[in-house]
Scaffold this active site. Sequence first.
Site, PDB file in Angstrom:
ATOM      1  N   ASN A 209     -10.273   5.264   3.246  1.00 23.85           N
ATOM      2  CA  ASN A 209      -9.326   4.995   2.159  1.00 23.85           C
ATOM      3  C   ASN A 209      -9.239   6.205   1.247  1.00 23.85           C
ATOM      4  O   ASN A 209      -9.824   7.254   1.489  1.00 23.85           O
ATOM      5  CB  ASN A 209      -9.772   3.747   1.378  1.00 23.85           C
ATOM      6  CG  ASN A 209      -8.915   2.535   1.671  1.00 23.85           C
ATOM      7  OD1 ASN A 209      -7.709   2.644   1.836  1.00 23.85           O
ATOM      8  ND2 ASN A 209      -9.535   1.372   1.766  1.00 23.85           N
TER       9      ASN A 209
ATOM     10  N   GLU B  53       0.839  -1.203   0.000  1.00 17.48           N
ATOM     11  CA  GLU B  53       0.000   0.000   0.000  1.00 17.48           C
ATOM     12  C   GLU B  53       0.872   1.250   0.000  1.00 17.48           C
ATOM     13  O   GLU B  53       2.090   1.176   0.086  1.00 17.48           O
ATOM     14  CB  GLU B  53      -0.882   0.013   1.258  1.00 17.48           C
ATOM     15  CG  GLU B  53      -2.324  -0.449   1.037  1.00 17.48           C
ATOM     16  CD  GLU B  53      -3.199   0.679   0.486  1.00 17.48           C
ATOM     17  OE1 GLU B  53      -2.650   1.725   0.059  1.00 17.48           O
ATOM     18  OE2 GLU B  53      -4.426   0.502   0.474  1.00 17.48           O
TER      19      GLU B  53
ATOM     20  N   ASN C 160      -5.163   3.327   8.654  1.00 18.70           N
ATOM     21  CA  ASN C 160      -5.176   2.785   7.294  1.00 18.70           C
ATOM     22  C   ASN C 160      -4.544   3.814   6.348  1.00 18.70           C
ATOM     23  O   ASN C 160      -3.440   4.287   6.608  1.00 18.70           O
ATOM     24  CB  ASN C 160      -6.607   2.412   6.894  1.00 18.70           C
ATOM     25  CG  ASN C 160      -6.663   1.501   5.686  1.00 18.70           C
ATOM     26  OD1 ASN C 160      -5.836   0.595   5.555  1.00 18.70           O
ATOM     27  ND2 ASN C 160      -7.620   1.708   4.816  1.00 18.70           N
TER      28      ASN C 160
ATOM     29  N   ASP D 199     -10.222   1.885  -3.419  1.00 17.95           N
ATOM     30  CA  ASP D 199      -9.179   1.842  -2.396  1.00 17.95           C
ATOM     31  C   ASP D 199      -8.332   3.112  -2.531  1.00 17.95           C
ATOM     32  O   ASP D 199      -8.864   4.205  -2.598  1.00 17.95           O
ATOM     33  CB  ASP D 199      -8.366   0.559  -2.548  1.00 17.95           C
ATOM     34  CG  ASP D 199      -7.670   0.135  -1.258  1.00 17.95           C
ATOM     35  OD1 ASP D 199      -7.187   1.010  -0.528  1.00 17.95           O
ATOM     36  OD2 ASP D 199      -7.590  -1.077  -0.995  1.00 17.95           O
TER      37      ASP D 199
ATOM     38  N   ARG E 228      -7.300   0.049  13.529  1.00 16.28           N
ATOM     39  CA  ARG E 228      -5.934   0.455  13.199  1.00 16.28           C
ATOM     40  C   ARG E 228      -5.986   1.572  12.189  1.00 16.28           C
ATOM     41  O   ARG E 228      -7.003   1.779  11.497  1.00 16.28           O
ATOM     42  CB  ARG E 228      -5.133  -0.714  12.626  1.00 16.28           C
ATOM     43  CG  ARG E 228      -5.629  -1.231  11.275  1.00 16.28           C
ATOM     44  CD  ARG E 228      -4.587  -2.130  10.634  1.00 16.28           C
ATOM     45  NE  ARG E 228      -5.025  -2.764   9.400  1.00 16.28           N
ATOM     46  CZ  ARG E 228      -4.998  -2.206   8.188  1.00 16.28           C
ATOM     47  NH1 ARG E 228      -4.579  -0.956   8.055  1.00 16.28           N
ATOM     48  NH2 ARG E 228      -5.379  -2.874   7.120  1.00 16.28           N
TER      49      ARG E 228
END
Length: 303
Positions: free
Chosen positions: A157, A18, A111, A205, A109
Site C-alpha cells: 500500500n 481507492e 493493489n 493505507d 491481485r
Amino acid sequence: MIMLRAHPCGPPPGRLCESPVWDSRTEEVLWVDIRGGHVHRARLTLGDSGPDLAHRSTIGLDPPVSAVVPCASGGLLVTAGATFYRIEANGTVDPVAALSLPDDGIRRRLNDAKVDPGGRLLAGTMSEDGVEGSAALYRLDPDGTLGILRDGVTISNGLGWSPDGAILYYADSPTQRIDAFEYDLATGTFGGRRPFARFGDGDPDGLTVDADGRVWVAVWGAGQVRAFDPSGRQCAVIDVGPSQVSSCAFVGPDLDVLVITTAAEGPAALEPDAGRLFVCTPGVTGLPATPYADVGLVRSDVR
C-alpha cells in the site's frame, strides 16, 4: 497539532473506493471502485459551501480494478486483477503487461500503484485472504519491462515520494508502519530503510506527500487521515467519519484540495457515508502527479 474535518462529496458511494489522482490534462479527479471494477471521473467544483465533486463518467472493467494513473501519451494506465492495461482516449483497452504469479492456491491481485518522479509505475500486490508474506512490490518501466522491487510483503500500500524524489514512503499495511526508503531516481531502486511513522489503532493505507514534504496517510480502521512532517512527527489529523479510510490525494488547479476515499466493506458498510469520497482544505498544496511515461510503449501480446 492541527485538527480538521472532512466533508462528503456529491458522487454516490462505492464499495471499495481507492487511488484518487488529479488529471491535470482534463482538470478532473480520477479514482477507482475496486469491487465494482469502475474507473470514475469527476469535476472539482467550488461553491459557497466549499469544494465538491461532480461525477462526469465511469469506465467499467472486470473487477478488481485497483488503481488508475494518467499516461504521458494520453489515456490512462489501470491495474486490474494481475494485469496492467492502457485505456486510450477513444476507450480502447489494451494489455501492457501481466504478473507471473505463483501457482500455490493463494488468491493474489494488484493493489495500490503510483508513478515515481521518473515516470515508472510502482505497483504492489496483496492476497485476498491476507496470507502473510505472500505479496510483492513491482516496477513497470516505460518500455513495459516488469520487475520485482520487494517481496515478502503482505498488503502492499501507500506509495509516495519526497519533493526531491530521494525518499520513498511505503506501507505494508499489517505492519502498522510507514517506512522511508532511500530511492535512486536514476534507476528506480531502493536503498536503506528506516521506520517513519507507526499506527496502533489502524492500518496505514494510501498516502500522498505535499510540497513541503509532509506525508498524509489514510488510516484504515481509524476513520482519519494523519499528516507527519519529514522527521516523522505527527502534525495534523483529519476526521473523516467512516472507519475504512483508504487513500487521499491533492487535487485542483492549485493542488490545495485533499480528496479522500473510503470503503464500505463488511459491517462497516452500515456506517453513515461509508464508501463516499470526502474533501478537506488543509491549507497546504500537494505535488503534481507524474504521468506514466509510456510514450513509445509497444503494445503487449498479453491477453
